[in-house]
Design a protein around this motif. Sequence first.
Motif, PDB file in Angstrom:
ATOM      1  N   GLY A  41     -13.906  -1.862  -4.711  1.00 61.02           N
ATOM      2  CA  GLY A  41     -13.642  -2.292  -3.337  1.00 61.02           C
ATOM      3  C   GLY A  41     -12.483  -3.271  -3.269  1.00 61.02           C
ATOM      4  N   ASP A  42     -12.444  -4.215  -4.212  1.00 61.78           N
ATOM      5  CA  ASP A  42     -11.337  -5.172  -4.263  1.00 61.78           C
ATOM      6  C   ASP A  42     -10.016  -4.459  -4.529  1.00 61.78           C
ATOM      7  OD1 ASP A  42     -13.079  -7.245  -3.827  1.00 61.78           O
ATOM      8  OD2 ASP A  42     -13.184  -7.841  -5.935  1.00 61.78           O
ATOM      9  N   PHE A  43     -10.065  -3.437  -5.390  1.00 59.50           N
ATOM     10  CA  PHE A  43      -8.860  -2.665  -5.689  1.00 59.50           C
ATOM     11  C   PHE A  43      -8.332  -1.981  -4.427  1.00 59.50           C
ATOM     12  CE2 PHE A  43      -6.957   1.434  -7.075  1.00 59.50           C
ATOM     13  CZ  PHE A  43      -5.804   0.909  -7.652  1.00 59.50           C
ATOM     14  N   LEU A  44      -9.232  -1.364  -3.664  1.00 52.13           N
ATOM     15  CA  LEU A  44      -8.814  -0.681  -2.448  1.00 52.13           C
ATOM     16  C   LEU A  44      -8.245  -1.667  -1.422  1.00 52.13           C
ATOM     17  CD1 LEU A  44     -11.667   1.941  -2.101  1.00 52.13           C
ATOM     18  CD2 LEU A  44      -9.318   2.324  -2.873  1.00 52.13           C
ATOM     19  N   GLU A  45      -8.843  -2.849  -1.319  1.00 58.53           N
ATOM     20  CA  GLU A  45      -8.312  -3.875  -0.422  1.00 58.53           C
ATOM     21  C   GLU A  45      -6.928  -4.337  -0.885  1.00 58.53           C
ATOM     22  OE1 GLU A  45     -10.983  -7.122   0.320  1.00 58.53           O
ATOM     23  OE2 GLU A  45     -12.650  -5.754   0.755  1.00 58.53           O
ATOM     24  N   TRP A  46      -6.741  -4.451  -2.194  1.00 53.48           N
ATOM     25  CA  TRP A  46      -5.448  -4.853  -2.757  1.00 53.48           C
ATOM     26  C   TRP A  46      -4.387  -3.816  -2.413  1.00 53.48           C
ATOM     27  CZ3 TRP A  46      -2.553  -2.978  -7.095  1.00 53.48           C
ATOM     28  CH2 TRP A  46      -1.578  -3.848  -7.570  1.00 53.48           C
ATOM     29  N   ILE A  47      -4.731  -2.532  -2.601  1.00 52.82           N
ATOM     30  CA  ILE A  47      -3.808  -1.441  -2.264  1.00 52.82           C
ATOM     31  C   ILE A  47      -3.489  -1.470  -0.766  1.00 52.82           C
ATOM     32  CG2 ILE A  47      -3.606   1.070  -2.048  1.00 52.82           C
ATOM     33  CD1 ILE A  47      -3.263   0.270  -4.877  1.00 52.82           C
ATOM     34  N   ALA A  48      -4.499  -1.661   0.066  1.00 51.94           N
ATOM     35  CA  ALA A  48      -4.278  -1.708   1.514  1.00 51.94           C
ATOM     36  C   ALA A  48      -3.350  -2.857   1.887  1.00 51.94           C
ATOM     37  CB  ALA A  48      -5.614  -1.831   2.253  1.00 51.94           C
ATOM     38  N   GLY A  49      -3.526  -3.985   1.240  1.00 50.28           N
ATOM     39  CA  GLY A  49      -2.660  -5.133   1.515  1.00 50.28           C
ATOM     40  C   GLY A  49      -1.215  -4.878   1.140  1.00 50.28           C
ATOM     41  N   ILE A  50      -1.004  -4.221   0.008  1.00 47.28           N
ATOM     42  CA  ILE A  50       0.350  -3.912  -0.443  1.00 47.28           C
ATOM     43  C   ILE A  50       1.007  -2.877   0.465  1.00 47.28           C
ATOM     44  CG2 ILE A  50       1.664  -2.773  -2.288  1.00 47.28           C
ATOM     45  CD1 ILE A  50      -0.383  -4.061  -4.230  1.00 47.28           C
ATOM     46  N   SER A  51       0.252  -1.866   0.822  1.00 50.75           N
ATOM     47  CA  SER A  51       0.800  -0.748   1.586  1.00 50.75           C
ATOM     48  C   SER A  51       0.844  -1.006   3.088  1.00 50.75           C
ATOM     49  CB  SER A  51      -0.011   0.522   1.318  1.00 50.75           C
ATOM     50  OG  SER A  51      -1.320   0.389   1.838  1.00 50.75           O
ATOM     51  N   GLY A  52       0.120  -2.045   3.542  1.00 52.51           N
ATOM     52  CA  GLY A  52       0.055  -2.316   4.968  1.00 52.51           C
ATOM     53  C   GLY A  52      -0.930  -1.419   5.705  1.00 52.51           C
ATOM     54  N   TYR A  53      -1.761  -0.705   4.938  1.00 53.95           N
ATOM     55  CA  TYR A  53      -2.736   0.206   5.547  1.00 53.95           C
ATOM     56  C   TYR A  53      -3.793  -0.571   6.317  1.00 53.95           C
ATOM     57  CZ  TYR A  53      -6.548   3.530   6.023  1.00 53.95           C
ATOM     58  OH  TYR A  53      -7.546   4.317   6.526  1.00 53.95           O
ATOM     59  N   GLN A  54      -4.094  -0.087   7.495  1.00 54.42           N
ATOM     60  CA  GLN A  54      -5.191  -0.636   8.290  1.00 54.42           C
ATOM     61  C   GLN A  54      -6.088   0.520   8.685  1.00 54.42           C
ATOM     62  OE1 GLN A  54      -3.606  -2.877  11.545  1.00 54.42           O
ATOM     63  NE2 GLN A  54      -2.634  -4.367  10.227  1.00 54.42           N
ATOM     64  N   ALA A  55      -7.352   0.409   8.373  1.00 50.48           N
ATOM     65  CA  ALA A  55      -8.297   1.481   8.681  1.00 50.48           C
ATOM     66  C   ALA A  55      -8.390   1.679  10.181  1.00 50.48           C
ATOM     67  CB  ALA A  55      -9.678   1.151   8.113  1.00 50.48           C
ATOM     68  N   LYS A  56      -8.454   2.925  10.573  1.00 57.84           N
ATOM     69  CA  LYS A  56      -8.637   3.247  11.990  1.00 57.84           C
ATOM     70  C   LYS A  56     -10.107   3.053  12.315  1.00 57.84           C
ATOM     71  CE  LYS A  56      -4.954   6.612  11.947  1.00 57.84           C
ATOM     72  NZ  LYS A  56      -4.584   8.013  12.043  1.00 57.84           N
ATOM     73  N   ARG A  57     -10.355   2.424  13.432  1.00 55.37           N
ATOM     74  CA  ARG A  57     -11.749   2.228  13.851  1.00 55.37           C
ATOM     75  C   ARG A  57     -12.227   3.490  14.545  1.00 55.37           C
ATOM     76  NH1 ARG A  57     -13.436  -3.449  13.985  1.00 55.37           N
ATOM     77  NH2 ARG A  57     -11.689  -4.601  13.163  1.00 55.37           N
ATOM     78  N   SER A  58     -13.407   3.886  14.195  1.00 58.38           N
ATOM     79  CA  SER A  58     -13.970   5.092  14.835  1.00 58.38           C
ATOM     80  C   SER A  58     -14.450   4.747  16.240  1.00 58.38           C
ATOM     81  CB  SER A  58     -15.124   5.645  13.998  1.00 58.38           C
ATOM     82  OG  SER A  58     -16.142   4.684  13.906  1.00 58.38           O
ATOM     83  N   ALA A  59     -14.375   5.736  17.118  1.00 59.35           N
ATOM     84  CA  ALA A  59     -14.839   5.541  18.491  1.00 59.35           C
ATOM     85  C   ALA A  59     -16.359   5.466  18.485  1.00 59.35           C
ATOM     86  CB  ALA A  59     -14.372   6.697  19.372  1.00 59.35           C
ATOM     87  N   GLU A  60     -16.880   4.479  19.115  1.00 56.94           N
ATOM     88  CA  GLU A  60     -18.333   4.304  19.118  1.00 56.94           C
ATOM     89  C   GLU A  60     -18.913   4.689  20.439  1.00 56.94           C
ATOM     90  OE1 GLU A  60     -19.683   0.592  17.490  1.00 56.94           O
ATOM     91  OE2 GLU A  60     -17.915   0.510  16.243  1.00 56.94           O
TER      92      GLU A  60
END
Length: 96
Positions: free
Chosen positions: A77-96
């Motif tokens: 999980g920390d690895f994925l957060e690190w990658i997201a931080g480097i790449s600028g990726y922001q998860a799309k929020r699903s419509a609720e």
Amino acid sequence: MPSDIPDTLRLMNPMPFLVAKPNPHRTKHWWIRLGTNDSDTSHTVSANLAAAGHTLGDDESHLYYWDEGHGANSDPGDFLEWIAGISGYQAKRSAE
């Protein structure tokens, strides 16, 4: 082919590409993890890689997993957060 062995061995060691003649096209982000119980890779290998990256001003994240062996993956999980931080990726929020 036996004549390829010396060049293959040279390419397996990243340190000349980081210290002697730094490759300007290298990655600038390093995620380095090693288990303290690793019997395949010396602890100094990861420490030297982290130090070389740090000296070059690269972003390096270097930690040891306590009492784990080779190939440990204790913080995906920390690895994925690190990658997201480097790449600028922001998860799309699903419509609720």
